[in-house]
Scaffold this motif. Structure first.
Motif, PDB file in Angstrom:
ATOM      1  N   VAL A 103       0.870  -1.187   0.000  1.00 16.71           N
ATOM      2  CA  VAL A 103       0.000   0.000   0.000  1.00 16.71           C
ATOM      3  C   VAL A 103       0.906   1.235   0.000  1.00 16.71           C
ATOM      4  CG1 VAL A 103      -2.005  -1.071   1.127  1.00 16.71           C
ATOM      5  CG2 VAL A 103      -0.246  -0.012   2.538  1.00 16.71           C
ATOM      6  N   PRO A 104       0.456   2.324  -0.625  1.00  9.93           N
ATOM      7  CA  PRO A 104       1.325   3.498  -0.767  1.00  9.93           C
ATOM      8  C   PRO A 104       1.449   4.311   0.524  1.00  9.93           C
ATOM      9  CG  PRO A 104      -0.831   3.919  -1.714  1.00  9.93           C
ATOM     10  CD  PRO A 104      -0.844   2.490  -1.285  1.00  9.93           C
ATOM     11  N   GLY A 105       2.494   5.140   0.590  1.00  8.07           N
ATOM     12  CA  GLY A 105       2.663   6.070   1.704  1.00  8.07           C
ATOM     13  C   GLY A 105       3.559   5.529   2.808  1.00  8.07           C
ATOM     14  N   VAL A 106       3.616   6.268   3.910  1.00  8.91           N
ATOM     15  CA  VAL A 106       4.365   5.836   5.103  1.00  8.91           C
ATOM     16  C   VAL A 106       3.616   6.295   6.351  1.00  8.91           C
ATOM     17  CG1 VAL A 106       6.719   5.827   4.178  1.00  8.91           C
ATOM     18  CG2 VAL A 106       5.783   7.936   5.044  1.00  8.91           C
ATOM     19  N   LEU A 107       4.038   5.767   7.514  1.00 12.01           N
ATOM     20  CA  LEU A 107       3.451   6.194   8.786  1.00 12.01           C
ATOM     21  C   LEU A 107       4.539   6.832   9.632  1.00 12.01           C
ATOM     22  CD1 LEU A 107       1.303   3.075   8.831  1.00 12.01           C
ATOM     23  CD2 LEU A 107       0.317   5.344   9.116  1.00 12.01           C
ATOM     24  N   LEU A 108       4.370   8.133   9.896  1.00 11.60           N
ATOM     25  CA  LEU A 108       5.365   8.889  10.652  1.00 11.60           C
ATOM     26  C   LEU A 108       4.988   8.936  12.133  1.00 11.60           C
ATOM     27  CD1 LEU A 108       5.626  12.023   8.318  1.00 11.60           C
ATOM     28  CD2 LEU A 108       7.195  10.094   8.389  1.00 11.60           C
ATOM     29  N   ARG A 109       5.922   9.471  12.943  1.00 12.39           N
ATOM     30  CA  ARG A 109       5.617   9.728  14.362  1.00 12.39           C
ATOM     31  C   ARG A 109       4.368  10.587  14.454  1.00 12.39           C
ATOM     32  NH1 ARG A 109       9.965   9.997  18.319  1.00 12.39           N
ATOM     33  NH2 ARG A 109       8.502  10.353  19.976  1.00 12.39           N
ATOM     34  N   ASN A 110       3.547  10.347  15.478  1.00 18.33           N
ATOM     35  CA  ASN A 110       2.370  11.182  15.702  1.00 18.33           C
ATOM     36  C   ASN A 110       2.780  12.644  15.828  1.00 18.33           C
ATOM     37  OD1 ASN A 110       0.907   8.833  15.765  1.00 18.33           O
ATOM     38  ND2 ASN A 110       0.826   8.733  17.998  1.00 18.33           N
ATOM     39  N   LYS A 111       1.937  13.506  15.334  1.00 16.28           N
ATOM     40  CA  LYS A 111       2.276  14.924  15.240  1.00 16.28           C
ATOM     41  C   LYS A 111       2.726  15.514  16.577  1.00 16.28           C
ATOM     42  CE  LYS A 111       0.280  19.137  13.321  1.00 16.28           C
ATOM     43  NZ  LYS A 111      -0.983  19.725  12.847  1.00 16.28           N
ATOM     44  N   TYR A 112       2.033  15.149  17.677  1.00 22.15           N
ATOM     45  CA  TYR A 112       2.380  15.765  18.962  1.00 22.15           C
ATOM     46  C   TYR A 112       3.296  14.869  19.799  1.00 22.15           C
ATOM     47  CZ  TYR A 112      -1.161  18.886  17.296  1.00 22.15           C
ATOM     48  OH  TYR A 112      -1.871  19.750  16.495  1.00 22.15           O
TER      49      TYR A 112
END
Lengths: 80, 227
Positions: free
Chosen positions: B97-106
């Motif tokens: 699946v496309p994209g990535v998962l980054l650290r949560n914004k806060y």
């Protein structure tokens, strides 16, 4: 032969950790910072003795595992 | 219906998923990451947890483990593969699946119930559901979905967004976005719609005593869709 590589976040990717470090440094009195971006550093000791070949091997590692090219760039910075 | 749940070193929602799948009629098998062959399955699940201690990037090591080549082949031949939470992170690292998962914004680990809205029912996972808004549980540190502008356009043009974070009325807005993900995206499908990655945990909502039954609705519907 030791090859060093750094992985950095691409320019338009948000780096919340870098932001927090920036704020903390600012609070400590380091007021002259424009921006902080956090990255990763790898030092890989490969069996290959030819510097160009060694660099190519590590570059392949960067592409396949060490960096996610959607969000990160890699750079081989040193071979010794 | 047969299912397989892959256990990686550090997976911790694998047994919850096993309980959920069995409860709603799947004959589930647990598969170790170091195995090479995938048992005959109608559904393969990559469960939540902290595979390989989240080292390097979440899911990056697990995406290279031995069993994953079989899972990738299974997905490419049209088999159903669902990744939940860390499983979603593994899926993006494989490129299924496309994209990535980054650290949560806060920069916080988030552990709470959220509402999600099903956007696209033209797929085996959400087809025939008679409601759109679900209450699921999330528990993650890296759920901030990110993709490039070109990828986002492609994802939206192909109707690949499966679910969005919303409020209890189904309103999608930044204030109901727990982790900073692009456009409140909580789950993504591949182009062919047989691979689903999502951060929320339906397996944690399968009993009234586990704070809700929206997961039961999801699993009952899923097995009916596969029959």
């Amino acid at each position: 032969m030791k090859v060093s590589a750094i992985i950095t976040l691409k320019k338009d990717v948000l780096d919340p950790q870098g932001k927090v470090i920036h704020q903390t440094l600012d609070g400590m009195g380091f007021k002259d910072i424009n921006e902080v971006r956090q990255g990763k550093y790898f030092e890989i000791d490969v069996k290959e003795k030819d510097p160009i070949k060694a660099k190519n091997v590590v570059e392949d590692m960067c592409k396949k595992l060490l960096a996610n090219l959607v969000i990160e760039n890699y750079k081989i910075i040193e071979t010794q | 219906m047969k299912s397989s749940v892959i256990t990686f070193p550090g997976s911790n929602c694998d047994r919850d998923m096993d309980v959920a799948l069995n409860k709603f009629g799947f004959k589930n098998k647990m598969v170790w990451h170091d195995d090479i062959e995938l048992p005959k399955s109608d559904l393969v699940v990559l469960p939540g947890g902290f595979s390989y201690g989240d080292y390097l990037r979440c899911g990056s090591m697990a995406s290279k483990s031995k069993i994953m080549q079989s899972v990738i082949n299974f997905a490419k031949s049209g088999g159903l593969v669902m990744g939940i939470c860390n499983g979603f992170q593994i899926l993006v690292e494989t490129g299924l699946v496309p994209g990535v998962l980054l650290r949560n914004k806060y920069l916080e680990f988030i552990c709470k119930n959220v509402f999600i809205r099903v956007d696209n029912k033209e797929n085996p996972y959400f087809k025939n559901l008679d409601k759109d808004i679900f209450e699921f549980h999330i528990a993650h540190n890296e759920g901030n979905y990110f993709c490039t502008r070109d990828q986002l356009k492609e994802i939206e043009d192909n109707s690949q967004v499966a679910i969005y974070y919303c409020n209890n009325k189904g309103k999608i807005d930044e204030q109901f976005n727990p982790n900073g993900s692009v456009k409140n995206i909580a789950g993504i499908l591949n182009k062919e719609k047989n691979v689903l990655g999502m951060m929320p945990h339906p397996e944690r909502m399968i009993d009234q005593s586990l704070s809700g039954e929206d997961g039961s609705i999801f699993f009952k519907n899923l097995i009916n869709n596969l029959k």
